[in-house]
Design a protein around this motif. Structure first.
Motif, PDB file in Angstrom:
ATOM      1  N   LEU A 126      -5.670 112.734   8.890  1.00  0.00           N
ATOM      2  CA  LEU A 126      -4.778 112.426   7.777  1.00  0.00           C
ATOM      3  C   LEU A 126      -5.552 111.537   6.806  1.00  0.00           C
ATOM      4  N   TYR A 127      -6.468 112.158   6.089  1.00  0.00           N
ATOM      5  CA  TYR A 127      -7.425 111.385   5.313  1.00  0.00           C
ATOM      6  C   TYR A 127      -6.781 110.661   4.137  1.00  0.00           C
ATOM      7  N   GLU A 128      -5.806 111.285   3.496  1.00  0.00           N
ATOM      8  CA  GLU A 128      -5.150 110.604   2.383  1.00  0.00           C
ATOM      9  C   GLU A 128      -4.384 109.380   2.870  1.00  0.00           C
ATOM     10  N   THR A 129      -3.807 109.498   4.060  1.00  0.00           N
ATOM     11  CA  THR A 129      -3.131 108.335   4.640  1.00  0.00           C
ATOM     12  C   THR A 129      -4.126 107.216   4.910  1.00  0.00           C
ATOM     13  N   ALA A 130      -5.285 107.577   5.492  1.00  0.00           N
ATOM     14  CA  ALA A 130      -6.311 106.576   5.768  1.00  0.00           C
ATOM     15  C   ALA A 130      -6.803 105.926   4.483  1.00  0.00           C
ATOM     16  N   ALA A 131      -6.984 106.719   3.432  1.00  0.00           N
ATOM     17  CA  ALA A 131      -7.458 106.171   2.166  1.00  0.00           C
ATOM     18  C   ALA A 131      -6.413 105.255   1.532  1.00  0.00           C
ATOM     19  N   PHE A 132      -5.141 105.630   1.670  1.00  0.00           N
ATOM     20  CA  PHE A 132      -4.077 104.837   1.046  1.00  0.00           C
ATOM     21  C   PHE A 132      -4.012 103.448   1.666  1.00  0.00           C
ATOM     22  N   TRP A 133      -3.945 103.383   2.998  1.00  0.00           N
ATOM     23  CA  TRP A 133      -3.853 102.076   3.642  1.00  0.00           C
ATOM     24  C   TRP A 133      -5.189 101.342   3.607  1.00  0.00           C
ATOM     25  N   GLY A 134      -6.299 102.052   3.698  1.00  0.00           N
ATOM     26  CA  GLY A 134      -7.606 101.406   3.627  1.00  0.00           C
ATOM     27  C   GLY A 134      -7.847 100.736   2.300  1.00  0.00           C
ATOM     28  N   ASP A 135      -7.334 101.323   1.226  1.00  0.00           N
ATOM     29  CA  ASP A 135      -7.486 100.713  -0.093  1.00  0.00           C
ATOM     30  C   ASP A 135      -6.758  99.373  -0.159  1.00  0.00           C
ATOM     31  N   LYS A 136      -5.607  99.288   0.461  1.00  0.00           N
ATOM     32  CA  LYS A 136      -4.856  98.017   0.461  1.00  0.00           C
ATOM     33  C   LYS A 136      -5.590  96.957   1.283  1.00  0.00           C
ATOM     34  N   ILE A 137      -6.201  97.389   2.384  1.00  0.00           N
ATOM     35  CA  ILE A 137      -6.937  96.445   3.221  1.00  0.00           C
ATOM     36  C   ILE A 137      -8.095  95.834   2.441  1.00  0.00           C
ATOM     37  N   VAL A 138      -8.830  96.674   1.701  1.00  0.00           N
ATOM     38  CA  VAL A 138      -9.973  96.166   0.934  1.00  0.00           C
ATOM     39  C   VAL A 138      -9.511  95.202  -0.138  1.00  0.00           C
ATOM     40  N   ASN A 139      -8.372  95.464  -0.768  1.00  0.00           N
ATOM     41  CA  ASN A 139      -7.862  94.560  -1.790  1.00  0.00           C
ATOM     42  C   ASN A 139      -7.507  93.202  -1.206  1.00  0.00           C
ATOM     43  N   TRP A 140      -6.995  93.190   0.024  1.00  0.00           N
ATOM     44  CA  TRP A 140      -6.623  91.918   0.637  1.00  0.00           C
ATOM     45  C   TRP A 140      -7.828  91.157   1.172  1.00  0.00           C
ATOM     46  N   THR A 141      -8.740  91.883   1.813  1.00  0.00           N
ATOM     47  CA  THR A 141      -9.824  91.197   2.528  1.00  0.00           C
ATOM     48  C   THR A 141     -11.110  91.091   1.734  1.00  0.00           C
ATOM     49  N   ASN A 142     -11.353  92.037   0.838  1.00  0.00           N
ATOM     50  CA  ASN A 142     -12.645  92.111   0.145  1.00  0.00           C
ATOM     51  C   ASN A 142     -13.796  92.070   1.151  1.00  0.00           C
ATOM     52  N   ASP A 143     -13.558  92.646   2.333  1.00  0.00           N
ATOM     53  CA  ASP A 143     -14.508  92.627   3.440  1.00  0.00           C
ATOM     54  C   ASP A 143     -15.444  93.829   3.329  1.00  0.00           C
ATOM     55  N   PRO A 144     -16.766  93.625   3.406  1.00  0.00           N
ATOM     56  CA  PRO A 144     -17.688  94.762   3.314  1.00  0.00           C
ATOM     57  C   PRO A 144     -17.451  95.829   4.382  1.00  0.00           C
ATOM     58  N   ASN A 145     -17.035  95.411   5.574  1.00  0.00           N
ATOM     59  CA  ASN A 145     -16.784  96.399   6.626  1.00  0.00           C
ATOM     60  C   ASN A 145     -15.610  97.301   6.276  1.00  0.00           C
ATOM     61  N   ASP A 146     -14.543  96.698   5.780  1.00  0.00           N
ATOM     62  CA  ASP A 146     -13.395  97.495   5.369  1.00  0.00           C
ATOM     63  C   ASP A 146     -13.768  98.419   4.210  1.00  0.00           C
ATOM     64  N   ALA A 147     -14.620  97.932   3.305  1.00  0.00           N
ATOM     65  CA  ALA A 147     -15.061  98.778   2.195  1.00  0.00           C
ATOM     66  C   ALA A 147     -15.876  99.967   2.700  1.00  0.00           C
ATOM     67  N   PHE A 148     -16.706  99.717   3.713  1.00  0.00           N
ATOM     68  CA  PHE A 148     -17.494 100.822   4.268  1.00  0.00           C
ATOM     69  C   PHE A 148     -16.582 101.901   4.855  1.00  0.00           C
TER      70      PHE A 148
END
Length: 735
Positions: A126-148
């Motif tokens: 479910l790649y669109e689902t992963a991208a949707f929630w992953g984008d929110k994680i990067v906005n909150w954490t600004n973590d390079p691992n989450d960005a990867f």
């Protein structure tokens, strides 16, 4: 989690911009990455266990390695435990695990829950689902691992430009500072002691300043401004991790930006010669070295740029660095970059024991089974037997393919077809097997209808596959429609320029149509593209023989022989070349070699009847008539209606003075080919030299006509022959 990358070098003497700015690290490839890796190892600030820039590791040694925040040692009794899929932030950057605290309880934060959602969505496609929630994680954490991980999700959904932009935008290289005593990002506080971890909730309004500052990411200039403002505080992901740089180059290649991708990776391996690089250095985590993957990608880029020699070197380096990198092995073997002897020596010399001691024998046997079968037949047989008996792979498609390839090389098309049918029964489409299966359907004329059905099924199921259109072209060639076949072969080569069967078949379509000049051009193209294969050169020599270009034919056939001396067809063609030069002894030796090699292949002898005919002709030219008779009679025992053998045997009888036997053989040849002008002329010569038919009657009427008539009258008197009447006319006609 505090990410501490290796120290990045400071400004260059010629500029005040930092080393990781767009002006330096991006423009000049990964050399700055290597420099930072080297300096990071000697820097006090760098963690001794930091592997973000280590090329001797895989991207995901364990997925995930550990949690962020750390897995608690004593979780709260009310919680069932932390889901392992939420533990992902140290996969790529490989932070050290020092400074572990004796943590008591732990409560999940919103970030942790969403990381779990992201990983679950990836595993369930479910790649669109992963991208949707992953984008929110990067906005909150600004973590390079989450960005990867978000970039990986974009890559899997073919959003290559979006992934590349994420990998080349600025990120902080250290965790943001938090107010003393307050909750920090991902649930950590600065206070020490047990039970002090507090789950961080982005929706909480407490300490809103705990969020990391937003960094501009609009373009290259803003990256430079940020680098100057924060000095060593920010960097691009591609400058912090080898894995990120590799993924960015993958994105650029998918977009057709081949030169940019080459610049991102470097035209040569930048890690070559360092202490962490080399074939004898095993992968510390047991995976596939990221350095080998980068070399493989570099080879693909070189092929896109038509730099075949450099591509070959890159694939060799990738396989040498990590023998588990099968795709590099596949590129080297399938595109025939080696001669048979070169590929054998290279594959056998790989550092299996040093890199994977437990599985060295298995990997070596699997690779050996895929090599070409013109030489080392015994070693190939041993490898296949061990894979079946010791490793239980008797019904594995790749091992069965090795059997099928050995049978095809031996011209045992029916047996090969049985094996390929079994393989395709196990797998609907097995890419290496399909060309063999299609070729067997072509060679076995009674299976042409199945070839027609197969071609239609492939086009319906996989219209974007080059093999589908190749099958259509083979069917047209099987029924003699060469222009139509050439159209589909051309389409297959456009879809996959490195698919050698389509190129060879494309050239065959010209040769079978009699367009020998065009055939030579097409075969020459094959020889340039697949410079490790002897087949294009052999076919070039055959075409030049037809065109009577003997010097060019000799050059091409000798070049093919230097690559492969185990092909019986090549030995036959070299014998024809020697015969045309008048070197009959050498030609006879080459024809004998061809027959011996054909016997080793265990194919039907009738396939090599032309070689027996050629051998007999050499003996006839040398005046060795008895040996010539033996060779021609061997052909007739295999094929009684062979016109060439009948007529040549008649010539031998004619030259030895047995005119009657010669006339009989000429008549037999004409019964098969009634309008053969050469045989008709030979028959007329034999009849003219037969002195009024006396030589013919020596066998049918011994003692002359008077004695023969007397014996016939005696037989009539005894009733052995009918009296004069209808039967007598037949006898008179016979006389």
């Amino acid at each position: 989690m505090a990410f501490v990358p290796p120290t990045i070098p400071g400004p260059t003497p010629s500029s005040s911009r930092t080393r990781h700015s767009l002006n330096t690290s991006f423009s000049f490839g990964p050399q700055s990455l290597v420099n930072s890796y080297t300096e990071g190892n000697s820097s006090v600030a760098s963690s001794r266990k930091s592997f973000a820039l280590d090329p001797n590791r895989s991207i995901l040694p364990v997925s995930p390695l550990r949690s962020s925040p750390r897995v608690p040692r004593r979780p709260k009794p009310s919680l069932t435990g932390r889901h392992p899929l939420a533990n992902d932030t140290t996969d790529v950057f490989q932070d050290s695990e020092d400074e572990e605290e004796d943590v008591g309880g732990y409560e999940w934060s919103m970030v942790d829950r969403m990381r779990l959602w992201r990983h679950d969505a990836l595993m369930q496609h479910l790649y669109e689902t992963a991208a949707f929630w992953g984008d929110k994680i990067v906005n909150w954490t600004n973590d390079p691992n989450d960005a990867f991980w978000l970039a990986q999700t974009f890559f899997l959904t073919h959003q290559y430009s979006r992934a590349e932009r994420l990998l080349t935008r600025p990120f902080p290289t250290t965790a943001p500072r938090k107010p003393p005593g307050g909750p920090v990002l991902n649930g950590f506080s600065d206070s020490k002691g047990k039970g002090k971890e507090v789950a961080h909730d982005p929706s909480s309004k407490i300490h809103p300043t705990s969020f990391p500052p937003r960094l501009p990411a609009g373009g290259a200039g803003e990256m430079i401004d940020v680098a100057v403002e924060f000095h060593e505080g920010v960097s691009r992901l591609v400058d912090m991790s080898v894995a990120c740089r590799y993924l960015a180059a993958q994105c650029q290649m998918r977009q057709g930006k081949w030169r940019d991708a080459t610049e991102m990776l470097g035209e040569a391996n930048p890690f070559r010669g360092t202490s962490k690089s080399g074939p004898a250095v095993p992968n510390v985590d047991g995976g596939i070295k990221i350095e080998a993957s980068m070399c493989h990608l570099r080879g693909l880029l070189m092929m896109k740029l038509n730099k075949t020699v450099q591509a070959k070197e890159c694939f060799m380096e990738a396989l040498s660095l990590d023998v588990k990198c099968y795709e590099s092995f596949q590129q080297l073997i399938d595109t025939e970059m080696f001669t048979p002897e070169e590929e054998w020596e290279f594959v056998q010399s790989l550092a299996y024991r040093e890199q994977t001691p437990e599985d060295a024998d298995f990997v070596r046997l699997m690779y050996t089974s895929r090599l070409r079968k013109y030489k080392h037949a015994e070693e190939h047989a041993i490898a296949r037997r061990r894979l079946v008996e010791e490793y239980g792979l008797s019904d594995n498609p790749d091992v069965l393919f090795s059997f099928a390839e050995a049978l095809y090389i031996s011209f045992r098309w029916a047996d090969c077809f049985a094996i390929t049918t079994r393989i395709l029964g196990l797998q609907a489409v097995h890419a290496p097997t399909m060309p063999l299966h299609i070729a067997c359907l072509h060679h076995l004329s009674h299976l042409h209808s199945k070839l027609f059905i197969l071609a239609h099924e492939l086009v319906d199921k996989e219209p974007e596959s080059h093999i589908s259109w190749y099958a259509v072209g083979v069917w047209y060639m099987s029924v003699g429609k060469y222009p139509e076949a050439r159209t589909y072969f051309s389409k297959a080569t456009i879809m996959d320029p490195r698919f050698s069967p389509a190129w060879i078949a494309f050239a065959h379509s010209f040769a079978l149509e009699g367009e020998h000049d065009h055939a030579v051009t097409a075969y020459s193209t094959c020889a340039r593209m697949f410079n490790g294969s002897h087949l294009p050169l052999m076919f070039i020599g055959m075409e030049h023989l037809i065109l009577s270009n003997l010097n060019l034919a000799d050059e091409a056939l000798n070049a093919a022989h230097t690559m492969c001396d185990g092909d019986p067809l090549l030995s036959n063609e070299r014998g024809v070349m020697a015969f045309n030069r008048g070197q009959y002894e050498e030609a006879a030796t080459l024809f004998q070699d061809a027959i011996k090699l054909a016997q080793v292949t265990q194919t039907s002898e009738i396939e090599w009847a032309p070689s027996y005919v050629n051998l007999g002709t050499c003996y006839r030219k040398l005046g060795r008539y008895e040996e010539a008779k033996t060779a021609y009679q061997r052909v007739l025992s295999l094929d009684p209606r062979n016109t060439s053998a009948l007529s040549f045997l008649g010539i031998v009888y004619h030259m030895t003075g047995d005119i009657d036997a010669a006339i009989v053989k000429y008549h037999e040849a004409l019964s098969v080919d009634p309008i053969n002008p050469h045989v008709l002329e030979l028959l007329n010569m034999a009849l003219d030299s037969s002195r009024a038919g006396s030589s013919l009657r020596k066998k049918t009427m011994p003692g002359g006509e008077v004695e023969w008539a007397k014996r016939m009258r005696d037989k009539q008197a005894k009733g052995l022959l009918p009296a004069a009447g209808a039967g007598s006319g037949d006898v008179e006609m016979a006389s």
